[in-house]
Design an enzyme around this catalytic site. Structure first.
Site, PDB file in Angstrom:
ATOM      1  N   GLU A  79       0.817  -1.210   0.000  1.00 40.68           N
ATOM      2  CA  GLU A  79       0.000   0.000   0.000  1.00 40.68           C
ATOM      3  C   GLU A  79       0.860   1.275   0.000  1.00 40.68           C
ATOM      4  O   GLU A  79       0.587   2.206  -0.748  1.00 40.68           O
ATOM      5  CB  GLU A  79      -0.902  -0.037   1.247  1.00 40.68           C
ATOM      6  CG  GLU A  79      -1.806   1.158   1.407  1.00 40.68           C
ATOM      7  CD  GLU A  79      -3.080   1.045   0.574  1.00 40.68           C
ATOM      8  OE1 GLU A  79      -3.238   0.014  -0.113  1.00 40.68           O
ATOM      9  OE2 GLU A  79      -3.880   1.988   0.600  1.00 40.68           O
ATOM     10  N   ASP A  80       1.896   1.312   0.833  1.00 48.52           N
ATOM     11  CA  ASP A  80       2.604   2.575   1.073  1.00 48.52           C
ATOM     12  C   ASP A  80       3.914   2.736   0.324  1.00 48.52           C
ATOM     13  O   ASP A  80       4.460   3.835   0.257  1.00 48.52           O
ATOM     14  CB  ASP A  80       2.901   2.738   2.577  1.00 48.52           C
ATOM     15  CG  ASP A  80       1.637   2.990   3.366  1.00 48.52           C
ATOM     16  OD1 ASP A  80       0.574   3.139   2.735  1.00 48.52           O
ATOM     17  OD2 ASP A  80       1.710   3.036   4.608  1.00 48.52           O
TER      18      ASP A  80
END
Ligand code: MN
Length: 712
Positions: A79-80
């Protein structure tokens, strides 16, 4: 912060239940994530890697397996940091990559509120869970750490995350039997959402705890003594009430703070199942057990695997709730499904009977992917807490009833049995008396109070929402209307016959049949019913009945004026076919007359009502009525009060009505000018004398200049 938690600290904890190879895999995942998040900071100013490490720590406390811990380390990487899933598969294998992917997908789902928990999103979540239940365990740990460190977030974001936590994640934890995480999520969510309320409750709890300390210590000492005396192993814990649960009990169960807190709760943790029962005997010999409060969840575990003995004692002038369980039961009670991994990793426990059951339970959840039916069943279970379109409530015996959202106790009553719905007069929700129209909520226990001979109220049709309730009520009302129309019709016919000097009992069957044929109806009952409904005039039918059968036809002689003036007695509770006119609002004591309203029975008007016919012919059709002597019903009456405007005068008027035992149904204030005002009131009284008392009270108010009864 002083000592930042390190991966070595975690490794040390892991060494209590994982081998070195696995611990090293967890280490590797840590270093990978550390590098991937390099340069990223949390809002608190900490390095980003502290978050995945803390999440892994939470899972380590649950003694989850190394793959879950690795996924925890890597859970924000996709996700990051933009690292693709394939890269993770290559590095850590399919299982871990799938877990990370599952958690990332869950993170993308934003549940703004319970109402917005859309079916589609929810399905994604359950599908992720069904693929591998560890996904939700990692997600819950992630959420728990985020809630613990919510402080530095902007207000809006805090509110959203707290709401989502209370609406979605805490219920899931609960459903999975993870009691510890569930209560912590609830308390953190509650404190962020309602910081002031949380502060007040926690202050009150602390204050009370001080004053309760002595008695708690005394009870604990007595329990301890008793265990020692009998040579039983066991540690005794006091049980704390949680802020969120106190708040909910006050808000939804309408309990006072002291009612909730005046229960002394202990838990005794012991070694074996047998010890549990021995300890039960010991505590029962110490204080008197309350009848009906003993529950054996060891022999009969709850659906989520919970096991324990529950009993309530009366001692030291207070109620003492006691739970007795083994360490293993305690662990399962706190950690639910997550407890599975602990026992899987401790081969010494495989003999445990409980192990087999937990295994079955987890296996069932794991197999959901393959067995679509079970998956749906599971979704149904979780849906209870998440979905607003259905509610689940309980009968007093614990049977679960599924109803559409918005269903009322009347719907509930009909769902149990038509007879219960028909005879319902009141209800209790969670043991408190409640209105039959109040919409129910999931989890409530509903008890319907019935009375023999009670009948459905037509007003129920305005709030029931299930088809079964609606059609049952309609059916009964139709039957009831028939019965009432027969009764009223017979009364009216007998009275009219009396005017001709005849009695219904003396009319021959042949004569009745002739009249039935003449009017082209199916039966004599239909004819009578028509009279009651106001579709036929009793006078005309009576005249036909007394006509000489031999004479030329039934339309024969008879004086139109030959009307009996004996009044019909009205008691005010006649039912569906006798109504009181809303224009003149007659009350007992007023001279009244009845007007037959075609198809609807009789409407009772005051005999001075302007809506009554003027003509002699019209007046002749009115039914003369008189009031029964023993009327206890209440009737609406409208009053107009002119008064000088001054502070508190409306309260004075309302108070005057109450002092005279009247109930206010409506109160309206019109300002006439700066000095004078007019108050119009609808009050309930049981007759003219009562009304006079109410009016006298109002007139005695200094500011009141004039009062009169209003009839339209
Ligand atoms: Mn995270």
């Amino acid at each position: 912060m002083s000592a930042e938690p390190t991966v070595e600290g975690l490794a040390e904890e892991l060494s209590t239940y994982l081998d070195t190879t696995r611990i090293n895999q967890v280490r590797r995942a840590y270093y990978y994530a550390e590098q991937a998040h390099e340069g990223q900071m949390r809002k608190s100013g900490d390095r980003y890697i502290t978050h995945p490490l803390a999440v892994a720590r939470i899972l380590a406390d649950l003694r989850l397996d190394h793959q879950s811990l690795m996924a925890a380390m890597l859970h924000d990487v996709i996700e990051d940091t933009g690292i693709p899933k394939d890269a993770l598969t290559e590095q850590f294998g399919e299982d871990v990559a799938e877990l990370v992917d599952g958690v990332s997908k869950l993170t993308q789902i934003e549940f703004r509120s319970r109402a917005e928990a859309q079916a589609e999103n929810f399905q994604k979540m359950t599908l992720a869970m069904a693929r591998d239940i560890r996904v939700i365990l990692v997600k819950l740990a992630d959420r728990l750490h985020n809630m613990r460190t919510l402080g530095p977030m902007p207000y809006e974001k805090r509110q959203r995350i707290a709401t989502e936590t209370l609406d979605i994640y805490a219920p899931i934890a609960n459903r999975l039997g993870m009691h510890s995480i569930c209560t912590e999520l609830e308390d953190l969510g509650f404190s962020s959402l309602y910081p002031m309320r949380a502060k007040y409750i926690s202050k009150a709890v602390n204050k009370l705890r001080g004053s309760h300390r002595e008695i708690i210590e005394e009870i604990r000492g007595k329990l301890q003594e008793k265990l020692e005396e009998r040579g039983l192993p066991g540690r005794i814990l006091g049980r704390e009430k949680h802020l969120n649960s106190i708040y909910n009990k006050m808000k939804f169960k309408h309990k006072s703070f002291h009612e909730i807190m005046d229960v002394y709760a202990f838990r005794i943790i012991t070694d074996t199942e047998d010890d549990c029962y021995r300890i039960l005997g010991a505590v029962h010999s110490l204080y008197k057990p309350l009848p009906g409060r003993f529950k054996d969840y060891i022999a009969m575990p709850k659906a989520n695997g919970y096991q324990s003995l529950h009993t309530t004692l009366f001692g030291m002038h207070v109620n003492i709730e006691i739970q007795i369980r083994t360490e293993e039961m305690e662990h399962i009670a706190n950690n639910g499904i997550a407890a599975h991994w602990m026992y899987k990793n401790e081969p010494s426990n495989v003999t445990s009977v409980n192990q087999a059951r937990v295994d079955r339970w987890v296996k069932g959840l794991m197999e959901m992917r393959e067995r679509a039916d079970d998956s749906l069943e599971f979704i149904e279970h979780v849906k209870v807490d998440l979905f607003p379109d259905e509610i689940y409530v309980f009968t007093p015996k614990g049977r679960i009833m599924e109803l559409p959202s918005g269903a009322t106790p009347v719907d509930f009553a009909y769902a149990i049995h038509t007879d219960i719905g028909n005879a319902a007069v009141a209800c209790r929700i969670n043991r408190n008396l409640a209105s039959l129209s109040q919409p129910l909520q999931s989890g409530q226990t509903v008890e319907i109070i019935t009375a023999p001979g009670a009948r459905p109220n037509p007003a129920w049709l305005s709030f029931v929402i299930t088809g079964k309730a609606r059609s049952s009520i309609r059916h009964v009302l139709k039957t009831q209307k028939r019965a009432e129309s027969l009764e009223l019709g017979r009364t009216l016919l007998k009275r009219s016959l009396k005017g001709f000097g005849a009695k219904l009992a003396d009319i021959s069957d042949a004569q009745k049949q002739a009249v039935v044929n003449h009017n082209q109806v199916n039966s004599f009952d239909d004819l009578i019913s028509d009279i009651g409904l106001g579709n036929r005039m009793a006078y005309l039918v009576a005249r036909q009945l007394v006509a000489d059968a031999d004479s030329d036809g039934l339309e024969a002689s008879g004086d139109e004026r030959n009307v009996d003036r004996t009044p019909v007695t009205i008691s005010g509770t006649e039912g569906l076919l006798v109504k009181f006119a809303s224009c003149c609002k007659p009350i007992p004591g007023d001279p009244v007359v009845g007007v037959m309203d075609s198809g609807n029975g009789m409407v009772i008007h005051s005999d001075t009502c302007s809506r009554l016919p003027d003509s002699d012919e019209g007046r002749a059709r009115l039914t003369h009525l008189k009031w029964a002597k023993d009327i206890t019903d209440e009737f609406s009456v409208e009053l107009r009060v002119e008064l000088e405007r001054q502070r508190g005068v409306i309260a004075e008027v309302a108070n005057a009505v109450a002092m005279a035992d009247g109930n206010i149904e409506r109160i309206n204030v019109e300002d006439q000018n700066a000095k004078f005002g007019i108050v119009s009131l609808v009050v309930h009284v049981n007759g003219r004398k009562h009304l006079a008392r109410v009016m006298r009270r109002i007139r005695n108010i200094r500011a009141v200049t004039h009062i009169n009864r209003v009839r339209h």
